[in-house]
Motif scaffolding. Structure first.
Motif, PDB file in Angstrom:
ATOM      1  N   ARG A   1      -5.013   4.317   3.172  1.00 19.08           N
ATOM      2  CA  ARG A   1      -4.303   4.592   4.412  1.00 19.08           C
ATOM      3  C   ARG A   1      -4.437   3.440   5.396  1.00 19.08           C
ATOM      4  O   ARG A   1      -5.420   2.713   5.364  1.00 19.08           O
ATOM      5  CB  ARG A   1      -4.862   5.858   5.060  1.00 19.08           C
ATOM      6  CG  ARG A   1      -4.401   7.101   4.310  1.00 19.08           C
ATOM      7  CD  ARG A   1      -4.965   8.327   4.936  1.00 19.08           C
ATOM      8  NE  ARG A   1      -6.417   8.370   4.803  1.00 19.08           N
ATOM      9  CZ  ARG A   1      -7.184   9.339   5.331  1.00 19.08           C
ATOM     10  NH1 ARG A   1      -6.635  10.307   6.021  1.00 19.08           N
ATOM     11  NH2 ARG A   1      -8.490   9.328   5.158  1.00 19.08           N
TER      12      ARG A   1
ATOM     13  N   VAL B   1       3.982  -3.977   0.881  1.00 16.99           N
ATOM     14  CA  VAL B   1       3.120  -2.799   0.998  1.00 16.99           C
ATOM     15  C   VAL B   1       1.810  -3.046   0.258  1.00 16.99           C
ATOM     16  O   VAL B   1       1.746  -3.845  -0.675  1.00 16.99           O
ATOM     17  CB  VAL B   1       3.790  -1.523   0.423  1.00 16.99           C
ATOM     18  CG1 VAL B   1       4.985  -1.106   1.262  1.00 16.99           C
ATOM     19  CG2 VAL B   1       4.189  -1.711  -1.042  1.00 16.99           C
ATOM     20  N   THR B   2       0.773  -2.328   0.685  1.00 20.76           N
ATOM     21  CA  THR B   2      -0.514  -2.455   0.006  1.00 20.76           C
ATOM     22  C   THR B   2      -0.855  -1.156  -0.703  1.00 20.76           C
ATOM     23  O   THR B   2      -0.412  -0.076  -0.312  1.00 20.76           O
ATOM     24  CB  THR B   2      -1.635  -2.850   0.991  1.00 20.76           C
ATOM     25  OG1 THR B   2      -2.895  -2.754   0.309  1.00 20.76           O
ATOM     26  CG2 THR B   2      -1.694  -1.910   2.172  1.00 20.76           C
TER      27      THR B   2
ATOM     28  N   ARG C   1       1.281  -3.079   5.012  1.00 19.24           N
ATOM     29  CA  ARG C   1       0.873  -1.728   5.378  1.00 19.24           C
ATOM     30  C   ARG C   1       0.877  -0.831   4.144  1.00 19.24           C
ATOM     31  O   ARG C   1       1.561  -1.104   3.163  1.00 19.24           O
ATOM     32  CB  ARG C   1       1.820  -1.195   6.460  1.00 19.24           C
ATOM     33  CG  ARG C   1       1.659  -2.001   7.776  1.00 19.24           C
ATOM     34  CD  ARG C   1       2.713  -1.618   8.783  1.00 19.24           C
ATOM     35  NE  ARG C   1       2.578  -0.201   9.098  1.00 19.24           N
ATOM     36  CZ  ARG C   1       3.601   0.639   9.254  1.00 19.24           C
ATOM     37  NH1 ARG C   1       4.834   0.210   9.133  1.00 19.24           N
ATOM     38  NH2 ARG C   1       3.386   1.904   9.540  1.00 19.24           N
TER      39      ARG C   1
ATOM     40  N   ASP D   1      -1.470  -8.765   5.247  1.00 18.24           N
ATOM     41  CA  ASP D   1      -1.399  -7.743   6.282  1.00 18.24           C
ATOM     42  C   ASP D   1      -0.423  -6.619   5.960  1.00 18.24           C
ATOM     43  O   ASP D   1       0.027  -5.933   6.850  1.00 18.24           O
ATOM     44  CB  ASP D   1      -0.940  -8.428   7.567  1.00 18.24           C
ATOM     45  CG  ASP D   1       0.396  -9.143   7.326  1.00 18.24           C
ATOM     46  OD1 ASP D   1       0.779  -9.309   6.144  1.00 18.24           O
ATOM     47  OD2 ASP D   1       1.062  -9.514   8.303  1.00 18.24           O
TER      48      ASP D   1
ATOM     49  N   THR E   1      10.095  -4.899   1.985  1.00 15.13           N
ATOM     50  CA  THR E   1       8.958  -4.428   2.774  1.00 15.13           C
ATOM     51  C   THR E   1       7.689  -4.637   1.952  1.00 15.13           C
ATOM     52  O   THR E   1       7.537  -4.032   0.889  1.00 15.13           O
ATOM     53  CB  THR E   1       9.081  -2.927   3.100  1.00 15.13           C
ATOM     54  OG1 THR E   1      10.303  -2.694   3.807  1.00 15.13           O
ATOM     55  CG2 THR E   1       7.914  -2.451   3.965  1.00 15.13           C
TER      56      THR E   1
ATOM     57  N   GLN F   1       2.242   5.269   4.077  1.00 14.01           N
ATOM     58  CA  GLN F   1       2.500   5.245   5.521  1.00 14.01           C
ATOM     59  C   GLN F   1       3.906   4.725   5.810  1.00 14.01           C
ATOM     60  O   GLN F   1       4.645   5.299   6.617  1.00 14.01           O
ATOM     61  CB  GLN F   1       1.449   4.333   6.144  1.00 14.01           C
ATOM     62  CG  GLN F   1       1.337   4.397   7.639  1.00 14.01           C
ATOM     63  CD  GLN F   1       0.227   3.446   8.130  1.00 14.01           C
ATOM     64  OE1 GLN F   1      -0.850   3.338   7.508  1.00 14.01           O
ATOM     65  NE2 GLN F   1       0.494   2.746   9.203  1.00 14.01           N
ATOM     66  N   VAL F   2       4.290   3.661   5.142  1.00 15.90           N
ATOM     67  CA  VAL F   2       5.627   3.085   5.316  1.00 15.90           C
ATOM     68  C   VAL F   2       6.696   4.111   4.926  1.00 15.90           C
ATOM     69  O   VAL F   2       7.695   4.297   5.634  1.00 15.90           O
ATOM     70  CB  VAL F   2       5.763   1.805   4.463  1.00 15.90           C
ATOM     71  CG1 VAL F   2       7.207   1.360   4.368  1.00 15.90           C
ATOM     72  CG2 VAL F   2       4.892   0.694   5.037  1.00 15.90           C
TER      73      VAL F   2
END
Lengths: 249, 249
Positions: free
Chosen positions: A249, B221-222, B180, B178, B219, B184-185
């Motif tokens: 998260r 993302v992690t 997100r 960095d 986008t 969450q995205v």
């Protein structure tokens, strides 16, 4: 000057049992010594990373390499041991290759305990716990975890439920019926500590499903309209939990 | 009376190219006829399920079995062809066994297109598209999908981006920096049609990461703090997307 030994994904990382700290001397097991010396061709002075699940990650220097093995000297801590999400995977053992794969992937996905459970439709009758652990150690080394998941001794489903820690929610991946989607359930309530439960190739039988649904700590969940193999279901559920309630998260 | 042939997970299901409809006669390919007759030991009158990605699922009766093969007669439709979530997987080819596994799992997880992409650090230089397709077909048959994912012809990353359909959001699984968290995205914006992009064993190089991040449809993302293997990352991202934006809701 010391060289850093590197694998494809980064520096060589080894999981060891010994305590780690400044100046600590760590002897490798025969298998690890073989890997380090003959596979990675380590020489005296080469640097590797060590972790033991307690003392964080340490940079260590390879000592003199002899036929009898090798000893490493801890130089400095590179990462501190931190808290990890408290997620277990409880799984009915499946055939050998998918089982290896499942243990590796569950380790990468951050499960802290892998608990085999025998169910009525479980076809596999023996579990090689050493093999499970070896797969978990290798995956932990490669995924940069600072710990290795515990491998539980196999239990029957009835025993597992009888001794279940009541404060740990058990998300039962239920193929049939009216279960709600895992992501939706996780969005609504506190869901740690937690465990994911997946069945064998043939699923749970009706008696088992009724038994599971009768436990206050069990929440049945669905993973969508397609039929997932046992290992796919486990990995999908672990990923969704980490995304919703864990450390992604 | 007609018998229903059953596999471990249910009735035998076969993907065919032919049109399906009441009374339609369907000849099987040589491989499928062998499987049905010699592996599943089908006899005339046995029932199997057929799907073709267009006409839903049909119950069909096995006709006379000869050395030349077998023809099936469609009896009635058992499921209608419905809409499916519009999710692609774009992946850098990896070694043979993990690649087989990735295609099977991505099919179970509902990807509708599997697009191989060559990146700078991709080690694999040739792709066996027939093998990818065979794995996808088998997984579709077993997962009760009504379609088989398309296998795209391999492209370089640069070509892929140059011809990308701009309305399809590309979630780039980025190990560094960095980005997100994917879950969450997905919670914040409309995320269909979509695609997941995963790199090869060694990840994307800095030039590629910069190129990807410069595209308006990308986008980054992690997937959390642990290092995931290429195939694990792909499966985890597909599962999270299905849970948040697909048909697991």
């Amino acid at each position: 000057m010391a060289d850093e030994l590197t694998e494809a994904g980064g520096k060589v990382r080894l999981y060891v049992a010994a305590d780690l700290g400044t100046g600590a001397q760590v002897s490798l097991s025969e298998g690890q010594a073989h890997y380090l010396i003959h596979v990675m061709r380590a020489k005296a002075g080469d640097l590797v990373s060590l972790f033991n699940g307690r003392d964080g990650e340490w940079l260590a220097e390879t000592g003199a390499v002899s036929k009898r093995g090798v000893t490493l000297s801890c130089l400095r801590q590179t990462r501190a041991q931190g808290p990890v999400p408290d997620l277990w995977l409880v799984f009915a053992p499946i055939k050998k290759t998918p089982s290896d794969y499942l243990v590796q992937k569950a380790t990468e996905l951050g499960a802290v305990r892998l608990q085999p459970v025998f169910t009525r439709r479980t076809i596999v009758t023996r579990i090689n716990e050493d093999r499970l652990l070896a797969n978990a150690v290798e995956a932990a080394e490669q995924s940069e975890r600072l710990d290795v998941p515990e491998i539980g001794a196999p239990l029957t489903l009835e025993k597992l439920l009888a001794q279940w820690p009541a404060q740990r929610r058990l998300y039962f991946c239920d193929e049939g019926g009216d279960a709600r989607p895992l992501a939706q359930v996780l969005a609504e309530r506190e869901s740690s500590p937690a465990a994911i439960l997946t069945g064998p190739e043939g699923g749970f039988d009706p008696t088992e499903r009724a038994l599971l649904r009768a436990q206050v700590f069990v929440t049945p969940v669905t993973l969508g309209p397609r039929i997932l193999r046992a290992d796919t279901a486990a990995l999908a559920a672990l990923a969704i939990w980490q995304g919703s309630a864990g450390d992604w998260r």
